[in-house]
Design a protein around this motif. Structure first.
Motif, PDB file in Angstrom:
ATOM      1  N   PHE A  40     -59.716-108.062  68.193  1.00 42.69           N
ATOM      2  CA  PHE A  40     -59.421-106.815  68.903  1.00 42.69           C
ATOM      3  C   PHE A  40     -58.732-107.039  70.246  1.00 42.69           C
ATOM      4  CE2 PHE A  40     -63.406-105.889  66.496  1.00 42.69           C
ATOM      5  CZ  PHE A  40     -62.866-104.979  65.612  1.00 42.69           C
ATOM      6  N   GLY A  41     -58.419-108.309  70.574  1.00 41.48           N
ATOM      7  CA  GLY A  41     -57.978-108.634  71.932  1.00 41.48           C
ATOM      8  C   GLY A  41     -56.630-108.067  72.329  1.00 41.48           C
ATOM      9  N   SER A  42     -55.808-107.711  71.384  1.00 48.36           N
ATOM     10  CA  SER A  42     -54.509-107.138  71.727  1.00 48.36           C
ATOM     11  C   SER A  42     -54.100-106.227  70.578  1.00 48.36           C
ATOM     12  CB  SER A  42     -53.470-108.244  71.918  1.00 48.36           C
ATOM     13  OG  SER A  42     -53.248-108.913  70.693  1.00 48.36           O
ATOM     14  N   TRP A  43     -53.113-105.396  70.851  1.00 48.00           N
ATOM     15  CA  TRP A  43     -52.622-104.509  69.801  1.00 48.00           C
ATOM     16  C   TRP A  43     -52.102-105.343  68.635  1.00 48.00           C
ATOM     17  CZ3 TRP A  43     -53.002-100.097  67.671  1.00 48.00           C
ATOM     18  CH2 TRP A  43     -51.984 -99.568  66.874  1.00 48.00           C
ATOM     19  N   TYR A  44     -51.416-106.451  68.981  1.00 49.99           N
ATOM     20  CA  TYR A  44     -50.877-107.318  67.936  1.00 49.99           C
ATOM     21  C   TYR A  44     -51.999-107.901  67.082  1.00 49.99           C
ATOM     22  CZ  TYR A  44     -48.238-110.950  65.584  1.00 49.99           C
ATOM     23  OH  TYR A  44     -47.678-111.746  64.619  1.00 49.99           O
ATOM     24  N   ALA A  45     -53.052-108.411  67.746  1.00 48.84           N
ATOM     25  CA  ALA A  45     -54.160-109.011  66.993  1.00 48.84           C
ATOM     26  C   ALA A  45     -54.834-107.962  66.119  1.00 48.84           C
ATOM     27  CB  ALA A  45     -55.178-109.629  67.953  1.00 48.84           C
ATOM     28  N   PHE A  46     -55.038-106.764  66.685  1.00 51.92           N
ATOM     29  CA  PHE A  46     -55.743-105.729  65.930  1.00 51.92           C
ATOM     30  C   PHE A  46     -54.954-105.327  64.682  1.00 51.92           C
ATOM     31  CE2 PHE A  46     -56.826-101.116  65.377  1.00 51.92           C
ATOM     32  CZ  PHE A  46     -58.084-101.349  64.835  1.00 51.92           C
ATOM     33  N   THR A  47     -53.642-105.150  64.853  1.00 51.44           N
ATOM     34  CA  THR A  47     -52.845-104.714  63.701  1.00 51.44           C
ATOM     35  C   THR A  47     -52.521-105.880  62.778  1.00 51.44           C
ATOM     36  OG1 THR A  47     -50.858-105.017  65.046  1.00 51.44           O
ATOM     37  CG2 THR A  47     -51.754-102.788  64.892  1.00 51.44           C
ATOM     38  N   SER A  48     -52.010-106.978  63.358  1.00 51.48           N
ATOM     39  CA  SER A  48     -51.429-108.035  62.526  1.00 51.48           C
ATOM     40  C   SER A  48     -52.459-109.001  61.971  1.00 51.48           C
ATOM     41  CB  SER A  48     -50.400-108.824  63.337  1.00 51.48           C
ATOM     42  OG  SER A  48     -49.464-107.934  63.882  1.00 51.48           O
ATOM     43  N   ALA A  49     -53.636-109.047  62.566  1.00 52.71           N
ATOM     44  CA  ALA A  49     -54.674-109.917  62.023  1.00 52.71           C
ATOM     45  C   ALA A  49     -55.761-109.082  61.357  1.00 52.71           C
ATOM     46  CB  ALA A  49     -55.257-110.801  63.127  1.00 52.71           C
TER      47      ALA A  49
ATOM     48  N   LEU B 207     -44.961-101.937  60.610  1.00 49.85           N
ATOM     49  CA  LEU B 207     -45.139-101.249  61.879  1.00 49.85           C
ATOM     50  C   LEU B 207     -44.385-102.067  62.934  1.00 49.85           C
ATOM     51  CD1 LEU B 207     -46.739 -98.966  63.352  1.00 49.85           C
ATOM     52  CD2 LEU B 207     -48.546-100.639  63.738  1.00 49.85           C
ATOM     53  N   PRO B 208     -43.433-101.462  63.657  1.00 50.31           N
ATOM     54  CA  PRO B 208     -42.575-102.258  64.548  1.00 50.31           C
ATOM     55  C   PRO B 208     -43.371-103.132  65.514  1.00 50.31           C
ATOM     56  CG  PRO B 208     -41.786-100.008  64.406  1.00 50.31           C
ATOM     57  CD  PRO B 208     -43.087-100.046  63.661  1.00 50.31           C
ATOM     58  N   GLY B 209     -42.936-104.368  65.662  1.00 45.61           N
ATOM     59  CA  GLY B 209     -43.579-105.285  66.599  1.00 45.61           C
ATOM     60  C   GLY B 209     -44.835-105.932  66.058  1.00 45.61           C
ATOM     61  N   THR B 210     -45.198-105.623  64.822  1.00 49.40           N
ATOM     62  CA  THR B 210     -46.411-106.212  64.255  1.00 49.40           C
ATOM     63  C   THR B 210     -46.095-106.694  62.838  1.00 49.40           C
ATOM     64  OG1 THR B 210     -47.265-104.298  63.066  1.00 49.40           O
ATOM     65  CG2 THR B 210     -47.715-104.410  65.432  1.00 49.40           C
ATOM     66  N   ARG B 211     -47.093-107.269  62.189  1.00 51.47           N
ATOM     67  CA  ARG B 211     -46.945-107.673  60.793  1.00 51.47           C
ATOM     68  C   ARG B 211     -47.642-106.704  59.855  1.00 51.47           C
ATOM     69  NH1 ARG B 211     -49.656-112.633  59.945  1.00 51.47           N
ATOM     70  NH2 ARG B 211     -48.561-112.761  57.984  1.00 51.47           N
ATOM     71  N   LEU B 212     -48.177-105.607  60.434  1.00 47.79           N
ATOM     72  CA  LEU B 212     -48.914-104.658  59.584  1.00 47.79           C
ATOM     73  C   LEU B 212     -47.926-103.861  58.747  1.00 47.79           C
ATOM     74  CD1 LEU B 212     -51.666-103.475  58.859  1.00 47.79           C
ATOM     75  CD2 LEU B 212     -51.274-101.739  60.590  1.00 47.79           C
ATOM     76  N   HIS B 213     -48.178-103.795  57.443  1.00 49.63           N
ATOM     77  CA  HIS B 213     -47.261-103.115  56.533  1.00 49.63           C
ATOM     78  C   HIS B 213     -47.812-101.757  56.116  1.00 49.63           C
ATOM     79  CE1 HIS B 213     -49.976-104.262  53.251  1.00 49.63           C
ATOM     80  NE2 HIS B 213     -50.078-105.418  53.878  1.00 49.63           N
ATOM     81  N   ALA B 214     -46.942-100.989  55.459  1.00 58.69           N
ATOM     82  CA  ALA B 214     -47.297 -99.619  55.093  1.00 58.69           C
ATOM     83  C   ALA B 214     -48.450 -99.573  54.097  1.00 58.69           C
ATOM     84  CB  ALA B 214     -46.074 -98.914  54.516  1.00 58.69           C
TER      85      ALA B 214
END
Lengths: 348, 321
Positions: free
Chosen positions: A49-58, A187-194
């Protein structure tokens, strides 16, 4: 696995306590092994949960297949069947989706992507068809047949990526990358997909289906008390169990498609780190409630994402997080068993 | 259906709070080196060797080091991306399977050097270390052909990746020199960490008559060693590290990659600013690839065979590019 629809906080409290117990036990184990528990758990938190990137992409990225497969498992469970074969159905779906992606790569994405999903749904359903037929015709326990087909599916993936579906150079045991049109938007800037939206939509649809439709009511009745449903409600409980199992396999197949088209972009032998099994825990923790599965899926996604960070930053082997997962499940099952007059027996 | 609706926003709120509270985290100063392994570092071979190398990078170069295990393609790409985003100077992707992921990640992170051990090609800031372990596996095959009584030898591989296949082919070719007509059997486990499957595969090979085994299966090979310990009259050749300790009376020799030496050398080049992306290939001539005979099993073969092994080793080393 009854479905209390009254306002009851107790199960949620149990789950929270179980999670706390798991984390405390992990901390104690880390301290005993000479690690700094605060540093390790801090790293775990940051990784999840430490960053938006970690929350979405991990976290959310890992949660997606867990939620989707968990929903399928819960659907089967509500209908009175235990589908232990989601891992195999996931791979069957992944094979079907990869194959479809190559056939449909020339189509525009809005057309190609849903068609790969259809292929994956069919692949997953096909993989569970044999257990369904065996169960309906001969009363073979689906727990055994679905479990064993996992191994067959894994062998089939190995065969595919070293044979008919191997990348053109014939070097790597993997398929060629799927065409761009078959890949899910990120999702732009992340690895999270639709695919995460698909998971949410599926959860909402299942919540509606189970709680608000006659079919959902019959399914739950057939699963909860097959004899009563047959005698009083004239519901063919066996048929409902079969349909629920088929749907559950199709949904696990869909998860395979999302993973290929959203994350790996190719078929691999070890595509899944055991999603099909972890998802059972996800569904059990949520006690089969579709929206609860979203929450518990994110929780397990966070645990596994955090486990990676714990190893990177604190040098604690990431596999230790399985301790937490196991404690959570055992504690919840124990609490449920204690809360009943009769032992908890899920399924038929 | 009300409870979950409350849980999800609570989780999201907690996540948002945490994002504010612990932004950043971790040190950003100094020379930093990361290692991503495809399996456990408790394999006494491929991953353990790299981890030992990482320790030497920390001790000899004063680097800040970090390691993570990543098994699936998705986790592997995520691990490479995370380290690069955190500003690591060198990230080792420990195995052939990291090549594609590293190429995807490297384009976004030009300031990080990605080293793919057992990799394939140079792409920008992605460069491979190629280990010609098959040169040592060929020597193992020479010895195995002279050693087998049944005329059947067996090989247990992890996943059928090119370096693994090359090791098998060299092993079989070596054995055919000293034992013409030798029957070479092999099994691929399709993973590198299932020791139970490794043991089953080894027992199956032994039932088919194999009395000398070799492997390239990392942690799964621990099961192969167990099968050899359980079956009198069988021998084994280790791989990736000197594995004599796993079965002191039954390991004839090991095809060794001195991973710490290779990893330390590359990390030092990057630290000193001398690194240029290239294919760095190590064979017997470099000393990074070695054939280590177990002194306790040396008597299993006559000196003439060991002399042949040494002659072939020297000729391979002399022919190296």
């Amino acid at each position: 696995m009854s479905a209390p629809s009254t306002f009851d906080l107790r199960p949620l409290t149990t789950s929270a306590l179980a999670l706390a117990a798991g984390l405390v036990l992990l901390a104690a184990g880390l301290a005993a092994a000479g690690h700094d528990p605060a540093a390790a758990l801090g790293a775990m938190w940051r990784g999840a949960f430490g960053s938006w990137y970690a929350f979405t992409s991990a976290t959310l990225l890992r949660a997606t297949p867990l939620i989707v497969i968990g929903l399928g498992f819960a659907l089967a469970l509500r209908g009175g069947a235990l589908n232990i074969g989601a891992e195999g159905q996931f791979y069957a779906g992944a094979i079907a989706a990869t194959w479809a992606a190559f056939q449909l790569g020339a189509l525009p994405a809005p057309l190609a992507i849903p068609l790969t999903w259809l292929a994956a749904l069919a692949g997953g359903a096909l993989w569970v068809l044999v257990p369904v037929v065996l169960k309906r015709r001969f009363g073979v326990l689906e727990v055994i047949s679905t479990l064993l087909l996992n191994f067959v599916a894994e062998a089939l993936v190995s065969l595919m990526v070293q044979g008919p579906m191997q990348e053109p150079a014939g070097i790597y045991p993997q398929s060629a990358p799927i065409p761009a049109a078959a890949r899910l938007p990120l999702l732009p800037g992340t690895r999270l997909h639709a695919g995460f939206l698909v998971a949410l939509a599926l959860a909402a649809a299942m919540a509606f289906l189970l709680a608000r439709t006659v079919w959902g009511f019959r399914l739950r009745a057939a699963g909860a008390a097959p004899r009563a449903a047959e005698l009083i409600g004239r519901v063919d409980a066996g048929r409902f169990a079969g349909v629920a199992l088929l749907a559950s396999g199709a949904i696990a197949g869909l998860a395979g498609a999302l993973e290929v088209s959203g994350v790996s972009y190719a078929l691999y032998q070890n595509l899944s780190p055991g999603y099909g099994f972890t998802a059972i825990a996800v569904a059990l923790l949520a006690r089969g409630h579709p929206l609860g599965i979203v929450a518990s899926g994110i929780l397990f996604g966070a645990l596994e994402a955090g486990a990676g960070a714990m190893q990177r930053e604190a040098g604690v082997p990431s596999v230790t997080v399985y301790v937490v997962e196991a404690v959570v499940i055992l504690a919840v099952l124990l609490a449920d068993a204690r809360g009943r007059s009769t032992p908890a027996v899920a399924g038929a | 259906m009300r409870r979950p609706r409350r849980l999800l926003p609570a989780l999201l709120a907690a996540a948002a709070g945490a994002a504010v509270a612990c932004g950043g985290g971790g040190q950003r100063e100094g020379f930093r080196v990361a290692l991503v392994t495809p399996g456990s570092i408790a394999d006494a071979a491929w991953n353990a060797g790299a981890y030992a190398g990482l320790g030497q990078v920390r001790d000899s170069l004063g680097a800040v080091v970090s390691h993570v295990e990543a098994r699936t393609p998705a986790e592997q790409e995520e691990a490479l991306r995370t380290y690069a985003a955190e500003g690591y100077a060198v990230v080792f992707g420990h195995g052939f399977e990291f090549q594609g992921a590293a190429e995807r990640v490297a384009a976004d992170h030009p300031n990080t050097v990605f080293i793919i051990t057992s990799g394939e090609r140079v792409r920008g800031n992605v460069a491979p270390l190629v280990f010609r372990l098959h040169e040592a596996s060929r020597l193992a095959g020479l010895a195995a052909g002279a050693l087998t009584r049944t005329g059947v030898i067996g090989f247990v591989g992890g996943i059928e990746l090119p370096p693994i296949r090359e090791a098998y082919e060299a092993w079989a070719a070596g054995a055919a020199v000293t034992r013409p007509g030798v029957e070479s059997r092999f099994t691929y486990l399709n993973n590198f960490d299932d020791a139970a499957a490794g043991r089953e595969a080894a027992h199956a090979l032994i039932r088919q008559g194999a009395d000398v085994l070799h492997h390239n299966a990392d942690a799964a090979a621990l099961g192969v060693f167990q099968a050899v310990r359980e079956t009198p009259g069988t021998w084994i050749f280790g791989a990736n590290a000197d594995q004599a300790a796993l079965a002191p009376e039954r390991v004839v020799a090991s095809a060794v990659i001195d991973l710490p030496r290779a990893i330390l050398a590359v990390a030092r080049e990057v630290k000193e600013g001398r690194f240029t992306p290239r294919v760095e290939s190590f064979g017997l001539a470099s000393g990074v690839i070695r054939f280590e005979v177990n002194p306790r099993a040396r008597a299993a073969l006559p000196d003439s065979v060991w002399a042949l092994v040494v002659r072939v080793r020297d000729s391979i080393a002399a022919a190296a590019p």
